[in-house]
Design an enzyme around this catalytic site. Structure first.
Site, PDB file in Angstrom:
ATOM      1  N   ASP A 105       0.875  -1.180   0.000  1.00 50.91           N
ATOM      2  CA  ASP A 105       0.000   0.000   0.000  1.00 50.91           C
ATOM      3  C   ASP A 105       0.915   1.234   0.000  1.00 50.91           C
ATOM      4  OD1 ASP A 105      -2.371   1.507   0.392  1.00 50.91           O
ATOM      5  OD2 ASP A 105      -2.226   1.349   2.547  1.00 50.91           O
ATOM      6  N   LYS A 133      -1.042  -1.086  -4.647  1.00 48.85           N
ATOM      7  CA  LYS A 133      -1.869   0.091  -4.945  1.00 48.85           C
ATOM      8  C   LYS A 133      -0.927   1.234  -5.301  1.00 48.85           C
ATOM      9  CE  LYS A 133      -5.193  -0.935  -1.292  1.00 48.85           C
ATOM     10  NZ  LYS A 133      -5.766  -0.410  -0.034  1.00 48.85           N
TER      11      LYS A 133
HETATM   12  P1  5GP Z   1       1.923  -0.592   3.690  1.00 49.67           P
HETATM   13  O1  5GP Z   1       1.107   0.665   3.766  1.00 49.67           O
HETATM   14  O2  5GP Z   1       2.999  -0.601   4.723  1.00 49.67           O
HETATM   15  O3  5GP Z   1       2.416  -0.877   2.314  1.00 49.67           O
HETATM   16  O4  5GP Z   1       0.930  -1.769   4.066  1.00 49.67           O
HETATM   17  C1  5GP Z   1       0.544  -1.922   5.413  1.00 49.67           C
HETATM   18  C2  5GP Z   1      -0.474  -2.995   5.605  1.00 49.67           C
HETATM   19  O5  5GP Z   1      -1.753  -2.392   5.409  1.00 49.67           O
HETATM   20  C3  5GP Z   1      -0.489  -4.166   4.671  1.00 49.67           C
HETATM   21  O6  5GP Z   1       0.442  -5.177   4.969  1.00 49.67           O
HETATM   22  C4  5GP Z   1      -1.906  -4.663   4.917  1.00 49.67           C
HETATM   23  O7  5GP Z   1      -1.945  -5.427   6.104  1.00 49.67           O
HETATM   24  C5  5GP Z   1      -2.673  -3.384   5.129  1.00 49.67           C
HETATM   25  N1  5GP Z   1      -3.450  -2.991   3.950  1.00 49.67           N
HETATM   26  C6  5GP Z   1      -3.260  -1.950   3.129  1.00 49.67           C
HETATM   27  N2  5GP Z   1      -4.213  -1.883   2.188  1.00 49.67           N
HETATM   28  C7  5GP Z   1      -5.051  -2.918   2.439  1.00 49.67           C
HETATM   29  C8  5GP Z   1      -6.248  -3.396   1.807  1.00 49.67           C
HETATM   30  O8  5GP Z   1      -6.773  -2.877   0.807  1.00 49.67           O
HETATM   31  N3  5GP Z   1      -6.819  -4.499   2.372  1.00 49.67           N
HETATM   32  C9  5GP Z   1      -6.308  -5.124   3.469  1.00 49.67           C
HETATM   33  N4  5GP Z   1      -6.953  -6.184   3.937  1.00 49.67           N
HETATM   34  N5  5GP Z   1      -5.178  -4.706   4.070  1.00 49.67           N
HETATM   35  C10 5GP Z   1      -4.556  -3.623   3.555  1.00 49.67           C
END
Ligand code: 5GP
Length: 179
Positions: A105, A133
């Site tokens: 994300d 994303k």
């Molecule tokens: P980051 O922002 O560090 O890339 O992601 C952090 C965490 O946010 C991911 O590992 C996941 O657990 C959660 N996350 C972010 N977007 C989504 C989403 O659309 N669905 C779900 N279930 N978790 C998400």
């Protein structure tokens, strides 16, 4: 809690085909590797990791880590954004390591993880991510094998949850948390 059915974003059939394609690419790229270590990040990667690992045709083993992410307000302190709550069981020095993640994300979690693992001096370190994303990315993070790029929506299924629900859905669906 009222029943919600997540709207299909990526069908089960498309996911199965993508997992088979990724496994074929990885198996070809690591054809000379006698033990590829797949590192799954709990909890979200458990389904993608089990599907991917079973589709590989090369010698491989599996280990897990668990991380917890702080809220967005704490993310200004870049290094304080992510915390490890469970480490690998094995020493990875000199090993070929492939990190398997369900979703990227903002990128903070994976970039933290890669810095942490790189410091242990593996022979190689790559990543395989089921969905990302791109619109949400805040920090650069290396994705070597990617399943799908999706818009800025909250997705569930294939290991991804919404308040611990929907992890075992066979497709990737969208929920609208305000609903
Ligand atoms: P980051 O922002 O560090 O890339 O992601 C952090 C965490 O946010 C991911 O590992 C996941 O657990 C959660 N996350 C972010 N977007 C989504 C989403 O659309 N669905 C779900 N279930 N978790 C998400």
């Amino acid at each position: 809690m009222s029943e919600i059915t997540p709207e299909v974003l990526i069908s089960e059939q498309k996911i199965q085909k993508k997992v088979a394609d990724l496994a074929a690419r990885i198996s070809a790229d690591y054809a000379d590797c006698d033990d590829l270590l797949l590192v799954g990040i709990l909890k979200g990667s458990f389904i993608f990791l089990s599907d991917l690992s079973r589709a590989l045709t090369i010698p491989r083993s599996v280990d897990f880590m668990a991380l917890s992410t702080y809220g967005e307000s704490e993310r200004t302190q870049t290094d304080g954004a992510v915390r490890m709550i469970m480490d690998l069981r094995r020493n990875i020095t000199g090993k070929h390591v492939l990190v398997v993640e369900d979703i990227v994300d903002t990128g903070y979690t994976l970039s933290y993880l890669l810095r942490n693992l790189a410091a242990r001096q593996p022979a190689s370190l790559k990543t395989c991510v089921l969905v990302e994303k791109p619109e949400r990315r805040e920090v650069f993070t290396q994705i070597d094998y990617l399943g799908f790029s999706i818009p800025d929506v909250w997705v569930v299924g294939c290991g991804l949850d919404w308040a611990e629900r929907f992890r075992t859905l066979p497709y990737i669906g969208v929920v609208h948390p305000e609903a």
